[in-house]
Design an enzyme around this catalytic site. Structure first.
Site, PDB file in Angstrom:
ATOM      1  N   ARG A  42       0.849  -1.059   0.157  1.00  0.00           N
ATOM      2  CA  ARG A  42       0.121  -0.045  -0.100  1.00  0.00           C
ATOM      3  C   ARG A  42       0.871   1.364   0.085  1.00  0.00           C
ATOM      4  NH1 ARG A  42      -5.751   0.160   3.359  1.00  0.00           N
ATOM      5  NH2 ARG A  42      -6.862   0.788   1.325  1.00  0.00           N
ATOM      6  N   THR A 135     -13.478   5.051  12.823  1.00  0.00           N
ATOM      7  CA  THR A 135     -14.715   4.907  13.542  1.00  0.00           C
ATOM      8  C   THR A 135     -14.629   3.834  14.497  1.00  0.00           C
ATOM      9  OG1 THR A 135     -16.022   5.337  11.421  1.00  0.00           O
ATOM     10  CG2 THR A 135     -17.204   4.166  13.006  1.00  0.00           C
ATOM     11  N   PHE A 167     -16.258  12.291   9.200  1.00  0.00           N
ATOM     12  CA  PHE A 167     -17.402  12.653   8.772  1.00  0.00           C
ATOM     13  C   PHE A 167     -17.457  12.467   7.243  1.00  0.00           C
ATOM     14  CE2 PHE A 167     -18.489  14.335  12.855  1.00  0.00           C
ATOM     15  CZ  PHE A 167     -19.090  13.440  13.489  1.00  0.00           C
ATOM     16  N   LEU A 222     -21.276   7.356  15.688  1.00  0.00           N
ATOM     17  CA  LEU A 222     -22.169   6.314  15.587  1.00  0.00           C
ATOM     18  C   LEU A 222     -23.787   6.681  15.444  1.00  0.00           C
ATOM     19  CD1 LEU A 222     -21.659   3.418  18.289  1.00  0.00           C
ATOM     20  CD2 LEU A 222     -20.477   3.700  15.965  1.00  0.00           C
ATOM     21  N   ASN A 225     -24.128   8.241  11.625  1.00  0.00           N
ATOM     22  CA  ASN A 225     -24.297   6.960  10.745  1.00  0.00           C
ATOM     23  C   ASN A 225     -25.555   6.185  10.817  1.00  0.00           C
ATOM     24  OD1 ASN A 225     -22.054   7.675   9.329  1.00  0.00           O
ATOM     25  ND2 ASN A 225     -20.598   6.212  10.182  1.00  0.00           N
ATOM     26  N   CYS A 277     -18.801   1.710   6.927  1.00  0.00           N
ATOM     27  CA  CYS A 277     -19.240   2.415   8.214  1.00  0.00           C
ATOM     28  C   CYS A 277     -20.481   2.006   8.735  1.00  0.00           C
ATOM     29  CB  CYS A 277     -19.123   3.988   8.086  1.00  0.00           C
ATOM     30  SG  CYS A 277     -17.571   4.642   8.338  1.00  0.00           S
ATOM     31  N   LYS A 280     -21.230  -1.589  10.224  1.00  0.00           N
ATOM     32  CA  LYS A 280     -20.477  -1.827  11.452  1.00  0.00           C
ATOM     33  C   LYS A 280     -20.953  -0.849  12.391  1.00  0.00           C
ATOM     34  CE  LYS A 280     -16.448   0.358  11.682  1.00  0.00           C
ATOM     35  NZ  LYS A 280     -15.107   0.561  11.150  1.00  0.00           N
ATOM     36  N   ARG A 442     -30.628   1.144  -9.088  1.00  0.00           N
ATOM     37  CA  ARG A 442     -30.323   2.422  -8.682  1.00  0.00           C
ATOM     38  C   ARG A 442     -31.424   3.456  -8.968  1.00  0.00           C
ATOM     39  NH1 ARG A 442     -26.745   2.871  -4.250  1.00  0.00           N
ATOM     40  NH2 ARG A 442     -25.148   1.485  -4.729  1.00  0.00           N
TER      41      ARG A 442
HETATM   42  C1  UDX Z   1     -20.823   7.362   5.380  1.00  0.00           C
HETATM   43  C2  UDX Z   1     -21.220   8.782   6.085  1.00  0.00           C
HETATM   44  O1  UDX Z   1     -21.811   9.254   5.156  1.00  0.00           O
HETATM   45  C3  UDX Z   1     -19.950   9.219   6.436  1.00  0.00           C
HETATM   46  O2  UDX Z   1     -20.333  10.543   7.012  1.00  0.00           O
HETATM   47  C4  UDX Z   1     -19.163   8.595   7.359  1.00  0.00           C
HETATM   48  O3  UDX Z   1     -17.905   9.233   7.750  1.00  0.00           O
HETATM   49  C5  UDX Z   1     -18.759   7.187   6.745  1.00  0.00           C
HETATM   50  O4  UDX Z   1     -19.868   6.461   6.127  1.00  0.00           O
HETATM   51  P1  UDX Z   1     -19.831   6.279   2.907  1.00  0.00           P
HETATM   52  O5  UDX Z   1     -20.008   4.965   3.626  1.00  0.00           O
HETATM   53  O6  UDX Z   1     -18.292   6.439   2.565  1.00  0.00           O
HETATM   54  O7  UDX Z   1     -19.936   7.526   4.466  1.00  0.00           O
HETATM   55  O8  UDX Z   1     -20.919   6.805   1.974  1.00  0.00           O
HETATM   56  P2  UDX Z   1     -22.278   7.149   1.877  1.00  0.00           P
HETATM   57  O9  UDX Z   1     -22.528   8.389   1.079  1.00  0.00           O
HETATM   58  O10 UDX Z   1     -22.955   7.711   3.377  1.00  0.00           O
HETATM   59  O11 UDX Z   1     -23.124   5.970   1.334  1.00  0.00           O
HETATM   60  C6  UDX Z   1     -23.195   4.687   2.154  1.00  0.00           C
HETATM   61  C7  UDX Z   1     -24.134   3.797   1.424  1.00  0.00           C
HETATM   62  O12 UDX Z   1     -25.423   4.090   1.244  1.00  0.00           O
HETATM   63  C8  UDX Z   1     -23.783   3.646  -0.115  1.00  0.00           C
HETATM   64  O13 UDX Z   1     -23.853   2.251  -0.324  1.00  0.00           O
HETATM   65  C9  UDX Z   1     -24.748   4.170  -0.917  1.00  0.00           C
HETATM   66  O14 UDX Z   1     -25.036   3.621  -2.141  1.00  0.00           O
HETATM   67  C10 UDX Z   1     -25.971   4.013   0.079  1.00  0.00           C
HETATM   68  N1  UDX Z   1     -26.747   5.257  -0.165  1.00  0.00           N
HETATM   69  C11 UDX Z   1     -26.623   6.458  -0.027  1.00  0.00           C
HETATM   70  C12 UDX Z   1     -28.189   4.862  -0.913  1.00  0.00           C
HETATM   71  O15 UDX Z   1     -28.508   3.755  -0.978  1.00  0.00           O
HETATM   72  N2  UDX Z   1     -29.054   6.097  -0.852  1.00  0.00           N
HETATM   73  C13 UDX Z   1     -28.889   7.412  -0.605  1.00  0.00           C
HETATM   74  O16 UDX Z   1     -29.720   8.108  -0.531  1.00  0.00           O
HETATM   75  C14 UDX Z   1     -27.641   7.393   0.155  1.00  0.00           C
HETATM   76  P1  ADP Z   2     -10.280   2.908   6.608  1.00  0.00           P
HETATM   77  O1  ADP Z   2     -11.329   3.018   5.878  1.00  0.00           O
HETATM   78  O2  ADP Z   2     -10.894   2.857   8.307  1.00  0.00           O
HETATM   79  O3  ADP Z   2      -9.169   4.228   6.397  1.00  0.00           O
HETATM   80  P2  ADP Z   2      -8.476   0.907   5.521  1.00  0.00           P
HETATM   81  O4  ADP Z   2      -8.543  -0.539   5.653  1.00  0.00           O
HETATM   82  O5  ADP Z   2      -8.690   1.619   4.184  1.00  0.00           O
HETATM   83  O6  ADP Z   2      -9.654   1.473   6.870  1.00  0.00           O
HETATM   84  O7  ADP Z   2      -7.241   1.271   6.335  1.00  0.00           O
HETATM   85  C1  ADP Z   2      -6.641   1.149   7.551  1.00  0.00           C
HETATM   86  C2  ADP Z   2      -5.095   0.974   7.206  1.00  0.00           C
HETATM   87  O8  ADP Z   2      -4.618   0.725   8.632  1.00  0.00           O
HETATM   88  C3  ADP Z   2      -4.539  -0.386   6.333  1.00  0.00           C
HETATM   89  O9  ADP Z   2      -3.780   0.052   5.277  1.00  0.00           O
HETATM   90  C4  ADP Z   2      -3.837  -1.384   7.405  1.00  0.00           C
HETATM   91  O10 ADP Z   2      -2.738  -1.869   6.863  1.00  0.00           O
HETATM   92  C5  ADP Z   2      -3.274  -0.049   8.426  1.00  0.00           C
HETATM   93  N1  ADP Z   2      -2.952  -0.782   9.749  1.00  0.00           N
HETATM   94  C6  ADP Z   2      -3.923  -1.591  10.492  1.00  0.00           C
HETATM   95  N2  ADP Z   2      -3.173  -1.920  11.522  1.00  0.00           N
HETATM   96  C7  ADP Z   2      -1.921  -1.184  11.462  1.00  0.00           C
HETATM   97  C8  ADP Z   2      -0.844  -0.883  12.316  1.00  0.00           C
HETATM   98  N3  ADP Z   2      -0.983  -1.534  13.693  1.00  0.00           N
HETATM   99  N4  ADP Z   2       0.073  -0.197  12.085  1.00  0.00           N
HETATM  100  C9  ADP Z   2       0.221   0.463  10.997  1.00  0.00           C
HETATM  101  N5  ADP Z   2      -0.919   0.285  10.148  1.00  0.00           N
HETATM  102  C10 ADP Z   2      -1.975  -0.367  10.470  1.00  0.00           C
END
Ligand code: UDX
Ligand code: ADP
Length: 471
Positions: A42, A135, A167, A222, A225, A277, A280, A442
């Site tokens: 990565r 999160t 966020f 939490l 979301n 998010c 979870k 969609r």
């Molecule tokens: C979400 C929150 O929006 C963000 O604030 C938080 O920090 C992380 O989680 P994310 O998961 O990246 O962000 O995307 P988001 O735009 O919220 O969409 C989440 C899911 O809901 C997607 O699968 C999207 O397609 C779906 N969605 C969203 C719908 O089905 N309908 C909608 O109107 C909006």
């Molecule tokens: P997020 O959406 O929360 O950013 P990701 O899975 O995209 O989640 O990224 C989390 C990153 O954290 C991964 O690239 C993973 O390798 C890294 N990671 C996990 N544990 C450790 C650690 N102990 N030290 C350094 N990096 C870590």
């Protein structure tokens, strides 16, 4: 006088850490930002001279990386030295749901957070502010605090822990970071809160910075979301009702969104929410409520998850039923695999479950997504592609929309990429096998146009076309 932060280390170079640190580096040229990760591949991709190869696709991100990388933005695997020189450390590691043990399927697995806290306690020098960014369930800051406190004497260091939840939404992360609705900082050490606020004040107005106690900050993330996900489950439940009653979900959502109290966002029906998010966080919320004996509250939020599962299963059933109950020998073009448009992230994407179900029913899928790579689909579906053995059920990767739709019996739109809104049906329809079908989960495609060219269309939340369709 409050000390200014000069050196930030971020543990975790993922979807949260990468974009967040890129924007901080871009907006604060006097701060050196070091993003560290244990995943060597990565980090190599973040350092690839060709910025189109960075591991995360996010509109606007590669431009920032190009501007700041090697100046005040650095990516490396050297945790020890970067932790040691940092005034402030962000924890942005992954926290997936536990797969085994107590709380399996609900609670977050904190092993990566714990291991980050242990590394910080071992390598940090002097006083360091530790910022919880991933999160996390409520009271994780307490876990981090306890780990740091337990070793501070022997390591001659000290810490303050803040919660600063993220966020950003994927696909709009850069804009969300540059123009956030609010920045939330939770903690009890006023000086540390001020130091983190000062970082954000480089580009964000003071009024947008909200400070709270640690737990309010964690819980607010939490609950934000959970509220957003709840809107999606609500509109998805209504999409099924529209399909049976003759109302149209587009008209219904348009009508309700003009009510200021309801608001216009998060009312688009779809195959169910995905992403790292929502599921979870709600699972965590359910777990906490159960833990504290709040059965009714936990059941209430569990229903949001149940409707989400039901929606993707419902869609899978509709596809199978309308393709005459059997998919064996049928080719299905899958348009979109990411959990939403403008990201290459597939975590919890409803496409995974729907594709697995279609393969189980005997279909051959031709999957096209503008940004998701082949290896990721293989990992998510848990099986290699067929490499053009068109007689078996399974999947093949398509590099373009036309390759995917050619000779397909049906097209299933799963992600709302702009490219799929603009499909030229005059070009696509003649290349499909007859009878040809579209399942638009969609509600983005131009169905009237597609029907003109002889395709039978199903659109989520509409029964306009149910002369053809079985529910
Ligand atoms: C979400 C929150 O929006 C963000 O604030 C938080 O920090 C992380 O989680 P994310 O998961 O990246 O962000 O995307 P988001 O735009 O919220 O969409 C989440 C899911 O809901 C997607 O699968 C999207 O397609 C779906 N969605 C969203 C719908 O089905 N309908 C909608 O109107 C909006
Ligand atoms: P997020 O959406 O929360 O950013 P990701 O899975 O995209 O989640 O990224 C989390 C990153 O954290 C991964 O690239 C993973 O390798 C890294 N990671 C996990 N544990 C450790 C650690 N102990 N030290 C350094 N990096 C870590």
């Amino acid at each position: 006088m409050t000390k200014h932060i000069k050196n930030i280390c971020c543990i975790g170079a993922g979807y949260v850490g990468g974009p967040t640190m890129a924007v901080i580096a871009d907006r604060c040229h006097n701060i050196s930002v070091n993003v560290v990760d244990i995943n060597k591949d990565r980090i190599n991709r973040w350092n690839n001279p060709d910025v189109s190869q960075i591991p995360i696709y996010e509109p606007g991100l590669s431009d920032i990386v190009l501007r700041r990388r090697g100046k005040n933005l650095h990516f490396s695997t050297s945790l020890k030295e970067n932790i040691a020189k940092a005034d402030m450390i962000f924890i942005s590691v992954n926290t997936p749901t536990k797969t085994k043990g107590i709380g399996a399927g609900k609670a977050s697995d904190l092993k990566w957070v714990e291991s980050s806290a242990r590394q910080i306690s071992k390598f940090a020098k002097g006083f360091t502010i530790v910022v919880e960014k991933s999160t996390l369930p409520v009271k994780t800051a307490q876990v981090i605090k306890e780990i740091l406190e337990s070793s501070k004497k022997e390591n001659h260091n000290s810490f303050s822990v803040l919660s600063n939840p993220e966020f950003l939404a994927e696909g709009t992360a850069i804009n969300d970071l540059e123009n956030p609705d609010r920045v939330l900082i939770g903690g009890d050490d006023q000086q540390s809160i001020e130091q983190l606020s000062n970082v954000y004040l480089n580009w964000i107005k003071k009024e947008k910075i909200i400070t709270t106690n640690l737990w309010s900050s964690e819980l607010s993330k939490l609950i934000s979301n959970a509220f957003l996900a709840q809107r999606i489950s609500s509109i998805n439940s209504v999409s099924a009702l529209c399909e049976t009653t003759g109302a149209d979900i587009k008209e219904v959502s348009e009508a309700i969104r003009t009510d200021k109290r309801i608001g216009k966002y998060f009312l688009n029906p779809g195959p169910g929410f995905g992403g790292s998010c929502f599921k979870k966080d709600i699972s965590n919320l359910v777990y906490i409520c159960d833990y504290y004996g709040l059965k009714e509250v936990s059941a209430y939020w569990q229903k949001v998850l149940d409707i989400n599962n039901w929606q993707s299963e419902r869609i899978l059933n509709i596809i199978v039923k309308n393709l005459f109950g059997t998919l064996s020998g049928k080719k299905i073009s899958i348009l979109g695999f990411a959990f939403k448009a403008n990201t290459n992230d597939t975590r919890e994407s409803p496409a995974i479950k729907i594709c697995k179900g279609l393969i189980e029913e005997g279909a051959l899928l031709k999957i096209y997504d503008p940004k998701v790579e082949e290896f990721q689909i293989e990992k998510d579906l848990g099986q290699p592609q067929l490499i053009k053995n068109d007689n078996n059920s399974g999947w093949n990767f398509s590099k373009s929309l036309l390759d995917s739709t050619k000779s397909a019996d049906a097209i299933v739109i799963l992600t709302e990429w702009l490219e799929f809104e603009q499909i030229d049906w005059e070009e696509v329809a003649p290349m499909m096998r007859k009878p040809s079908f579209i399942f638009d989960t969609r509600g983005i495609s131009n169905i009237n146009d597609a029907e003109k060219y002889g395709i039978k269309c199903w659109r989520i939340g509409s029964n306009l076309n149910n002369k053809y369709y079985d529910k």
